[in-house]
Scaffold this motif. Structure first.
Motif, PDB file in Angstrom:
ATOM      1  N   THR A 132      38.392  36.717  43.304  1.00 22.20           N
ATOM      2  CA  THR A 132      39.291  37.456  42.411  1.00 22.20           C
ATOM      3  C   THR A 132      40.597  37.801  43.113  1.00 22.20           C
ATOM      4  O   THR A 132      41.688  37.591  42.566  1.00 22.20           O
ATOM      5  CB  THR A 132      38.617  38.748  41.912  1.00 22.20           C
ATOM      6  N   THR A 136      44.246  35.897  42.296  1.00 22.08           N
ATOM      7  CA  THR A 136      45.309  36.771  41.803  1.00 22.08           C
ATOM      8  C   THR A 136      46.557  36.670  42.665  1.00 22.08           C
ATOM      9  O   THR A 136      47.663  36.471  42.159  1.00 22.08           O
ATOM     10  CB  THR A 136      44.821  38.235  41.773  1.00 22.08           C
ATOM     11  N   THR A 244      42.534  43.328  36.025  1.00 18.89           N
ATOM     12  CA  THR A 244      41.202  42.797  36.301  1.00 18.89           C
ATOM     13  C   THR A 244      40.336  42.818  35.052  1.00 18.89           C
ATOM     14  O   THR A 244      39.511  41.939  34.837  1.00 18.89           O
ATOM     15  CB  THR A 244      40.524  43.620  37.411  1.00 18.89           C
ATOM     16  N   THR A 271      43.461  38.463  35.512  1.00 12.12           N
ATOM     17  CA  THR A 271      42.629  37.730  36.459  1.00 12.12           C
ATOM     18  C   THR A 271      41.201  37.653  35.926  1.00 12.12           C
ATOM     19  O   THR A 271      40.659  38.640  35.446  1.00 12.12           O
ATOM     20  CB  THR A 271      42.657  38.401  37.850  1.00 12.12           C
ATOM     21  N   MET A 273      37.900  35.620  37.465  1.00 13.95           N
ATOM     22  CA  MET A 273      37.451  34.654  38.461  1.00 13.95           C
ATOM     23  C   MET A 273      36.413  33.673  37.933  1.00 13.95           C
ATOM     24  O   MET A 273      36.155  32.657  38.554  1.00 13.95           O
ATOM     25  CB  MET A 273      36.945  35.364  39.712  1.00 13.95           C
TER      26      MET A 273
END
Length: 335
Positions: A132, A136, A244, A271, A273
């Motif tokens: 992550t 980012t 996030t 973001t 992941m």
């Protein structure tokens, strides 16, 4: 195999520890990992409570994605891995059988070789937050050395990894924390400055010399209607804010002053992941970056973020701790 089985959404009470769950079937690009330790993340209790794949009696779910273990089997199309290899991974949220289990089938392209210097517990807490933070900063923000980054919720699992990576990338790091122990943890991770997220951020940044805001803001927690304030007064000209989680409040995006955003060339990013695994877009990049992170860890450039280790059988207690919002760093469970 032993696994935490879920057949419906709900509280921790919907989780049942069983010892007769079938070992996952493998795809040709999968490796089967015998998990030695599992890392806990907020997405675990969010998935248990209603996110992603719907579980049922016929299609039970196992949550959890972070883990470290030993390769037990390899698929016919797997390259670069052998039975017995020590690995770590963060998995794919769209696959119903995650890491709260003795065995997990995972695409080899999103798996990295375990850092040699870490214990199983330490390694199990790295992959998700490392991916992550890396995606980012390196892919989305494309950070420039010498700039500054504000990391909101710096003492959380993601925040403390983000602090370390940002420092490795040559950034001045300002972290937020609200308790003395979390302030000290952020400093230990390498933060240059620590401010509180219990008070308005812009005046605190101004005192540090950032009257116009900062170049990068990495929001490592849930954001609400303060999104507009962040974009206007915390993100500086030509700056970028990465979220996030999607905003928890309806209408949060409507609080953004889009004229200010346009004239000052500010960018709002997100973001996720898990995007590469479930879209199939260059998933091998995650395995590559995990190998790079492992090298950085073994070289002493990044330190472990686990602060508490519990038993696999204590997964319910771990989830409740994770959901409390009071944890520092990451929690690992050993099998």
């Amino acid at each position: 195999m032993k696994a935490w089985k879920i057949t419906e959404f709900g509280s921790v009470d919907v989780m049942n520890l069983v010892d007769d769950f079938p070992i996952p079937e493998m795809k040709s690009t999968d490796i089967l990992v015998k998990n030695k330790a599992v890392g806990s993340n907020p997405i675990d209790y969010k998935a248990r409570g209603g996110a992603t794949v719907v579980p049922s009696e016929d299609n039970p779910r196992i949550v959890g994605w972070d883990a470290a273990g030993v390769v037990e089997q390899i698929g016919s199309d797997v390259v670069g891995f052998n039975v017995g290899d020590e690995v770590y991974y963060a998995g794919d949220i769209m696959r119903p059988l995650g890491s709260y289990a003795e065995f997990t089938a995972v695409d080899y392209r999103i798996v990295g070789k375990k850092p040699k210097s870490l214990s199983w517990a330490e390694a199990s807490t790295i992959a998700l937050v490392a991916i992550t933070a890396w995606e980012t900063m390196k892919e989305d923000m494309v950070v420039e050395e010498g700039s500054e980054m504000l990391i909101i919720n710096g003492a959380g699992g993601l925040g403390c990894m983000a602090i370390q990576l940002a420092k490795q990338l040559g950034l001045t790091v300002i972290a937020t924390a609200s308790r003395q122990e979390t302030v000290e943890w952020c400093k230990k991770m390498g933060a240059d400055h620590v401010i509180t997220h219990r008070e308005p951020l812009a005046p605190q940044l101004e005192k540090l010399g950032y009257a116009k805001g900062v170049r990068y803001v990495f929001h490592c927690h849930e954001v609400g209607n303060e999104l507009g304030e962040l974009m206007k007064n915390v993100v500086g000209p030509l700056g970028k804010l990465s979220l996030t989680f999607s905003p928890k409040d309806e209408g949060a995006f409507g609080t953004i002053d889009t004229v200010d955003m346009w004239f000052n060339r500010k960018a709002l990013l997100s973001t996720m992941m898990f995007a590469r695994p479930f879209t199939g877009v260059n998933p091998e990049k995650q395995g590559e970056l995990l190998d790079t992170v492992a090298d950085m860890i073994d070289a002493g450039k990044i330190t472990p973020v686990v602060t508490k280790t519990m038993k696999f059988e204590e997964a319910k207690e771990v989830m409740e701790l994770q959901a409390s919002g009071s944890t520092i760093g990451k929690i690992a469970m050993t099998l």
